[in-house]
Write a protein that holds these residues in place. Structure first.
Motif, PDB file in Angstrom:
ATOM      1  N   SER A  98      -3.047  28.376 -26.374  1.00 22.00           N
ATOM      2  CA  SER A  98      -3.010  26.941 -26.098  1.00 22.00           C
ATOM      3  C   SER A  98      -1.612  26.455 -25.725  1.00 22.00           C
ATOM      4  O   SER A  98      -1.357  25.255 -25.645  1.00 22.00           O
ATOM      5  N   THR A  99      -0.713  27.390 -25.468  1.00 16.26           N
ATOM      6  CA  THR A  99       0.635  27.040 -25.040  1.00 16.26           C
ATOM      7  C   THR A  99       0.626  26.850 -23.526  1.00 16.26           C
ATOM      8  O   THR A  99       0.343  27.783 -22.786  1.00 16.26           O
ATOM      9  N   GLU A 151       2.786  26.443 -33.834  1.00 18.58           N
ATOM     10  CA  GLU A 151       2.010  25.241 -34.183  1.00 18.58           C
ATOM     11  C   GLU A 151       0.558  25.369 -33.745  1.00 18.58           C
ATOM     12  O   GLU A 151      -0.339  24.863 -34.415  1.00 18.58           O
ATOM     13  N   ASN A 152       0.315  25.994 -32.628  1.00 17.81           N
ATOM     14  CA  ASN A 152      -1.029  26.106 -32.068  1.00 17.81           C
ATOM     15  C   ASN A 152      -1.416  27.573 -31.967  1.00 17.81           C
ATOM     16  O   ASN A 152      -1.941  28.133 -32.898  1.00 17.81           O
TER      17      ASN A 152
END
Length: 184
Positions: free
Chosen positions: A32-33, A27-28
């Motif tokens: 950015s996890t 998703e990102n």
């Protein structure tokens, strides 16, 4: 002393965290996890992530190991032609997309880099085994297996964003394999 969850619940929670990592990366991006996002997506606490994996980096390594063992290796061990196997790796493309990001991310920890390198080496070994079984020369220093590995990682990125290109890209790599085999 705190009670430890039973083995079935432990495995279930660990899988929920791994699936959350795959979803969030797709998703990102891997950069950015965060541990908070992973835990929230799984419906667990940040402490759970640390309990099961030790750290975010540990979670990434175990996610890559999970994808390699339960997705990539299982797909390549099934009977069939290599084109069908590669297409199956990308159906759906989410696991290969996450795997590609995890093994190419520039980790700071030397321990994590070493562990990711082991996963990458095992990935290369799986590819060599499948190509060797189909009569390709994979024993020279830079081999066709390295090219195929690079292709699969690249298609992991591209195939998630543009799934409609997967079949055409796979056909090109099969043509490459056929041409290479003719030259051997």
């Amino acid at each position: 002393m705190a009670r430890r969850p039973n083995p079935i619940l432990r495995k279930k929670r660990k899988m929920e965290l791994i699936e959350s990592i795959i979803n969030i990366i797709n998703e990102n991006s891997i950069s950015s996890t965060t541990t908070r996002k992973i835990a929230t997506e799984a419906g667990l606490t940040i402490a759970s992530l640390h309990y099961y994996f030790g750290s975010k980096d540990g979670a990434m390594v175990e996610t890559a190991e999970y994808i390699l063992e339960s997705w990539i290796r299982e797909t390549f061990e099934k009977p069939g032609d290599i084109e069908d196997m590669i297409l199956e790796l990308f159906n759906p493309p989410d696991k290969m997309a996450a795997f590609s990001q995890i093994i190419t991310y520039p980790y700071r920890s030397k321990v994590t880099l070493k562990n990711i390198q082991k996963v990458d080496d095992e990935f290369n070994s799986v590819i060599k085994d499948i190509l060797r079984a189909r009569g390709h020369d994979v024993d020279s220093s830079f081999t066709i297996a390295d090219v195929i590995k690079t292709f699969l990682i690249g298609l992991g990125f591209k195939g998630y964003v543009y799934p409609e290109v997967i079949k055409d890209e796979v056909k090109m790599v099969i043509e490459f394999l056929d041409l290479n085999k003719e030259r051997e």
